[in-house]
Motif scaffolding. Structure first.
Motif, PDB file in Angstrom:
ATOM      1  N   GLU A  65     -30.302 -28.192  -8.386  1.00  0.00           N
ATOM      2  CA  GLU A  65     -29.048 -28.916  -8.180  1.00  0.00           C
ATOM      3  C   GLU A  65     -28.095 -28.750  -9.354  1.00  0.00           C
TER       4      GLU A  65
ATOM      5  N   ASN B 123     -23.212 -25.178  -0.772  1.00  0.00           N
ATOM      6  CA  ASN B 123     -24.092 -25.312  -1.944  1.00  0.00           C
ATOM      7  C   ASN B 123     -24.889 -24.043  -2.225  1.00  0.00           C
TER       8      ASN B 123
ATOM      9  N   THR C  95     -29.264 -35.715  -6.277  1.00  0.00           N
ATOM     10  CA  THR C  95     -27.870 -36.170  -6.313  1.00  0.00           C
ATOM     11  C   THR C  95     -27.336 -36.423  -4.902  1.00  0.00           C
ATOM     12  N   ARG C  96     -26.243 -37.102  -4.830  1.00  0.00           N
ATOM     13  CA  ARG C  96     -25.655 -37.458  -3.533  1.00  0.00           C
ATOM     14  C   ARG C  96     -25.274 -36.231  -2.727  1.00  0.00           C
ATOM     15  N   THR C  97     -24.654 -35.224  -3.385  1.00  0.00           N
ATOM     16  CA  THR C  97     -24.164 -34.044  -2.666  1.00  0.00           C
ATOM     17  C   THR C  97     -25.151 -32.883  -2.660  1.00  0.00           C
TER      18      THR C  97
ATOM     19  N   THR D 112     -20.625 -31.383  -8.083  1.00  0.00           N
ATOM     20  CA  THR D 112     -19.791 -32.043  -7.079  1.00  0.00           C
ATOM     21  C   THR D 112     -20.086 -33.533  -6.985  1.00  0.00           C
ATOM     22  N   THR D 113     -21.169 -33.982  -7.615  1.00  0.00           N
ATOM     23  CA  THR D 113     -21.477 -35.413  -7.642  1.00  0.00           C
ATOM     24  C   THR D 113     -20.877 -36.083  -8.870  1.00  0.00           C
TER      25      THR D 113
END
Length: 693
Positions: free
Chosen positions: A172, A182, A389-391, A396-397
């Motif tokens: 990530e 991604n 992470t969220r994304t 991007t988070t």
């Protein structure tokens, strides 16, 4: 008839073979591999000195002195590290499984430089437990890969806390990716490391520095956890994770037991086989300073070390065995032979049950956690379970920093003319001044209208010959131009080309194929960090031995200057370079007063600008000087050469039409005249005027 006349230059060019080296010339036909071999010879000489120093050690006191020297040298070639700043850890999710729990953690190894990680905690712990820092190899998904999950979950099942973190450029922490999918936009992990890693070297730091620091800060986080026994910390990882675990353990004395897998060999065997690897696997001038891979484990003695190897690995098994033999001697001096082990299995670059079980048993013994060491099947976790992470991507988070941002903080503000510029440039570029008249020989000639094209070879710095063309007017001249083109000597040698314009202006023109260019380029070695045909690994190899390709080129360029003086009786020698070869000419001219004037066509203007550009041109990397970002840049060389009346011809057109004059950006203002030309004819006219200046 009119069409035939127009075609005559092309017909004549087609009849000319501008290659110098012929396929049946056995002594010259391996030119494309000459740069790699030349670097290898120098690496072996330096490694032989290191091996002789190791062989001379005969007592524990001498080994301890060697270890202290190694610690200092490692810090010198990798450091300085950043200061320790708040980790600001945040647990993004907790997940409970039947036999263990997961805590997803994000921390900052440097301010705004986010590290994604997962802490695996066995259920039912009684008191503090040993912990293993797990380093991922070059898998795009990092520790989420099935192979690494298998190792992690087996360790957890045996009662170890495991802390796995994403290396920068993996998992990530991708730095070049499509935020919608991604997915990487630049290639796999080796390219994610080497693209910014090249900028790091230019700036005056390294990708290794950043990645080691991430690991040290991961240990910092581990030690904040109440579940962790600080006296029982281990580290392991395979492949690129073997690299990281070796490095981190060598620098962090809090790590007690280390088990790198599929990495440790020695540089001699690596150079003989797969060659220098991606950016983080190379320390600045590491070989030149007397270091080899075994030193990463020697420096840790008598703490426990396990080398995990396979016989068909890309990291050569003979080198691994030689490394183990050297490492064992320091443990023998300590009377701690049982603290060092090596296990090998007959396999390629892979994880095997035998090797995994040896690793489990090693940690169980040295971190005092008894139990069986069988390698057992596990249920791997889902992608969703392991998303931190969220994304799914840290950038991007959290909108954090990338390596390209960290690199720019290292750059120095450079004066127009730094003190001792020439000596600094010679040292950092690894320039070796020619000591003897260069040997050369002519191998052919073509006659054209008003001039001839001769083909020659010149003995270079090492055991190789540089092919070059010499265009000579029929009327004798003492004027000469050294013509450097990164696309090869034949590019502008055609009838009506730029070289002909110079010859018709009354100068002979010498155009070489320097190492890794033209006939001397595109050899068998490409390496794992190859961008559009441009191998970074060759450049990394030069960094290991304290050289640069620019420095080697500049030396050979000045040998060619001596050929023009001694053989061709030239008394006025000018230099012209195109594109990235401008870097070579600026260095060669700064080191050689016999180059009286210089002209640069569409040049590379600045090393520091490459460091600042997130999307720089990979073809420029080989023409940069590592660590120059702290000391000097091309504009400083241009200023130094202002008395040579530099001319810069550019085909980048500003608004408006016609030929225009522009000043270079500071600090080169006043050092050169920049002329923007709109057509080939205009450029050639200015080259003719340059000859008259």
């Amino acid at each position: 008839m009119f069409l035939l006349v127009l075609q005559i230059p092309g017909i004549l060019s087609a009849q000319e073979d501008l290659k110098v080296i012929q396929p049946h010339w056995v002594n010259f036909k391996d030119g494309p591999n000459a740069l790699y071999k030349h670097l290898t010879v120098q690496a072996f000489s330096q490694l032989d000195k290191r091996d002789a120093a190791i062989a001379a050690i005969g007592s524990l006191d001498q080994w301890k002195a060697r270890q202290e020297w190694t610690k200092r040298t490692l810090l010198d070639v990798v450091g300085p590290f950043p200061e320790k700043t708040p980790l600001n850890p945040r647990i993004t999710r907790r997940i409970e499984k039947e036999k263990f729990s997961l805590e997803h953690v994000v921390f900052e190894s440097q301010p705004g430089f986010y590290v994604t990680s997962t802490l695996f905690i066995p259920n039912g712990l009684r008191g503090k437990a040993p912990a293993i820092l797990f380093c991922s190899g070059h898998a795009a998904e990092a520790y989420r890969s099935a192979t690494y999950q298998h190792m992690i979950l087996n360790l957890v099942a045996k009662g170890f806390i495991v802390f796995a973190f994403d290396p920068v450029g993996q998992g990530e922490r991708l730095e070049y990716f499509d935020p919608v999918t991604n997915e990487s936009t630049i290639g796999g992990p080796t390219k994610q490391h080497s693209y910014p890693g090249a900028q790091a070297f230019i700036a005056g730091t390294s990708q290794a520095t950043y990645m080691i620091w991430d690991g040290i800060r991961a240990v910092d986080y581990l030690l904040t956890r109440k579940e962790v026994d600080a006296s029982r910390i281990g580290i392991t990882g395979r492949s690129g994770g073997g690299t990281q675990s070796s490095y981190i353990a060598a620098f962090d004395e809090r790590i007690y037991a280390s088990a790198p897998e599929n990495y440790i060999t020695n540089f001699k065997r690596l150079w003989l086989t797969h060659g220098p690897q991606d950016a983080e696997q190379n320390f600045y001038r590491g070989i030149q300073q007397g270091l080899d891979q075994p030193d990463l484990l020697i420096v840790r003695a008598p703490k426990p070390n396990l080398m995990i190897t396979t016989t068909r690995d890309i990291f050569n098994i003979e080198g691994a065995r030689e490394a183990a033999s050297q490492i064992q001697k320091v443990y023998q001096s300590y009377g701690a032979e049982g603290q060092f082990e090596m296990v090998e299995d007959d396999a390629p670059h892979a994880s095997t049950p035998k090797n995994r079980e040896a690793m489990y048993a090693f940690f169980q013994r040295h971190l005092r956690l008894p139990g069986h060491s069988r390698d057992e099947p596990v249920d791997t976790l889902s992608v969703e379970d392991l998303q931190v992470t969220r994304t799914g991507q840290v950038l991007t988070t959290y909108k954090g920093k990338r390596v390209v941002d960290l690199n720019q903080r290292v750059l120095a503000v450079l004066p127009d003319l730094p003190n001792d510029l020439v000596n600094t440039a010679q040292d950092l570029s690894g320039y070796v001044a020619p000591k003897h008249p260069a040997e050369s020989m002519m191998v052919g000639r073509f006659q054209r209208d008003g001039y001839s094209v001769e083909k020659h070879l010149m003995k270079g710095e090492g055991d190789y010959w540089i092919p070059y063309l010499l265009l000579k007017p029929n009327q004798a001249t003492t004027k000469a131009v050294l013509y450097l083109d990164p696309s090869g000597k034949g590019t502008d040698a055609a009838i009506q080309g730029d070289m002909e314009a110079l010859v018709r202006g009354g100068a002979m023109v010498l155009a070489p194929d320097l190492l890794n260019v033209g006939e001397m380029g595109q050899g068998g070695f490409t390496g794992d960090s190859n961008f559009e045909g441009h191998s970074y690994n060759l450049w990394f190899g030069s960094i290991l031995i304290g050289r640069s390709i620019v420095g080697i080129h500049a030396g050979d360029a000045n040998r060619l200057v001596s050929v023009l003086q001694e053989k061709e009786k030239a008394t006025e020698i000018r230099g012209l370079a195109k594109g990235a070869m401008s870097s070579v000419l600026l260095h060669a001219a700064a080191f050689n007063a016999n180059i009286s004037k210089i002209a640069l066509v569409n040049p590379l203007i600045s090393f520091q600008e490459l460091v600042k550009d997130p999307q720089y041109d990979p073809s420029m990397t080989a023409y940069t000087v590592p660590y120059s970002g702290k000391a000097y840049d091309l504009p400083q060389l241009l200023n130094y050469l202002s008395d040579r009346k530099p001319l810069i011809l550019s085909s980048e057109f500003p608004a408006g039409e016609g030929v225009q004059l522009e000043a270079l950006p500071s600090p080169a203002t006043g050092a050169a005249q920049r002329i923007v030309t709109r057509t080939t004819q205009e450029r050639q006219e200015y080259l003719g005027k340059w000859l008259e200046r």
